[in-house]
Design a protein around this motif. Structure first.
Motif, short mmCIF file in Angstrom:
data_model
loop_
_atom_site.label_atom_id
_atom_site.label_comp_id
_atom_site.label_asym_id
_atom_site.label_seq_id
_atom_site.Cartn_x
_atom_site.Cartn_y
_atom_site.Cartn_z
N VAL A 45 0.84 -1.20 0.00
CA VAL A 45 0.00 0.00 0.00
C VAL A 45 0.87 1.24 0.00
O VAL A 45 0.64 2.18 -0.77
N TYR A 46 1.89 1.25 0.85
CA TYR A 46 2.77 2.41 0.93
C TYR A 46 3.62 2.55 -0.33
O TYR A 46 3.89 3.66 -0.77
N LEU A 47 4.02 1.43 -0.92
CA LEU A 47 4.77 1.47 -2.17
C LEU A 47 3.93 2.11 -3.27
O LEU A 47 4.39 2.99 -3.99
N TYR A 48 2.69 1.69 -3.38
CA TYR A 48 1.81 2.26 -4.40
C TYR A 48 1.55 3.74 -4.14
O TYR A 48 1.64 4.57 -5.04
N ASP A 49 1.23 4.07 -2.90
CA ASP A 49 0.86 5.45 -2.57
C ASP A 49 2.02 6.42 -2.72
O ASP A 49 1.87 7.50 -3.26
N ASP A 50 3.21 6.03 -2.25
CA ASP A 50 4.33 6.96 -2.23
C ASP A 50 5.21 6.91 -3.47
O ASP A 50 5.77 7.92 -3.88
N VAL A 51 5.37 5.74 -4.07
CA VAL A 51 6.30 5.60 -5.19
C VAL A 51 5.57 5.57 -6.53
O VAL A 51 5.86 6.36 -7.42
N VAL A 52 4.61 4.67 -6.68
CA VAL A 52 3.93 4.53 -7.97
C VAL A 52 3.02 5.72 -8.23
O VAL A 52 3.06 6.32 -9.30
N HIS A 53 2.20 6.06 -7.26
CA HIS A 53 1.23 7.14 -7.43
C HIS A 53 1.76 8.48 -6.92
O HIS A 53 1.31 9.53 -7.35
N GLY A 54 2.73 8.44 -6.03
CA GLY A 54 3.25 9.66 -5.41
C GLY A 54 4.46 10.21 -6.14
O GLY A 54 4.67 9.96 -7.32
N ASN A 55 5.28 10.94 -5.40
CA ASN A 55 6.41 11.62 -6.02
C ASN A 55 7.76 11.21 -5.41
O ASN A 55 8.72 11.95 -5.52
N LEU A 56 7.84 10.05 -4.78
CA LEU A 56 9.10 9.59 -4.20
C LEU A 56 9.72 8.51 -5.07
O LEU A 56 9.01 7.73 -5.70
N ALA A 57 11.03 8.46 -5.09
CA ALA A 57 11.73 7.34 -5.70
C ALA A 57 11.81 6.23 -4.65
O ALA A 57 11.70 6.48 -3.45
N ALA A 58 12.01 5.01 -5.09
CA ALA A 58 12.06 3.88 -4.16
C ALA A 58 13.13 4.04 -3.08
O ALA A 58 12.85 3.79 -1.90
N PRO A 59 14.36 4.48 -3.42
CA PRO A 59 15.35 4.67 -2.35
C PRO A 59 14.93 5.74 -1.34
O PRO A 59 15.18 5.61 -0.14
N GLU A 60 14.28 6.80 -1.80
CA GLU A 60 13.81 7.84 -0.88
C GLU A 60 12.73 7.29 0.04
O GLU A 60 12.70 7.61 1.23
#
Length: 80
Positions: A45-60
């Motif tokens: 859920v957090y991966l989708y919200d922050d990385v896929v749909h959001g504006n963070l890169a995976a390392p961030e």
């Protein structure tokens, strides 16, 4: 079924460990166990919200969990 649950939890734990050891300098490590458990249980859920749909890169995203207060430490501005 047990294998799927084990795989799911293993991926969450590996992501958490990557955040602690592979994302750079971490002077103030997140020691909140509850935050870490919630991250391991809800990582898709957090991966989708922050990385896929959001504006963070995976390392961030991983660095924020490990070194910047965890998943609840989103930096938002107050509405006035």
């Amino acid at each position: 079924m047990r294998a799927l649950i084990t795989l799911y939890l293993t991926i969450g734990i590996v992501l958490l460990l990557l955040g602690f050891f592979a994302t750079g300098d971490c002077p103030d490590k997140n020691t909140d166990v509850v935050s870490d458990v919630v991250f391991v249980l809800g990582w898709p859920v957090y991966l989708y919200d922050d990385v896929v749909h959001g504006n963070l890169a995976a390392p961030e995203w991983l660095h924020r969990q490990a070194c910047e207060g965890g998943i609840g430490a989103k930096k938002t501005q107050a509405v006035r």
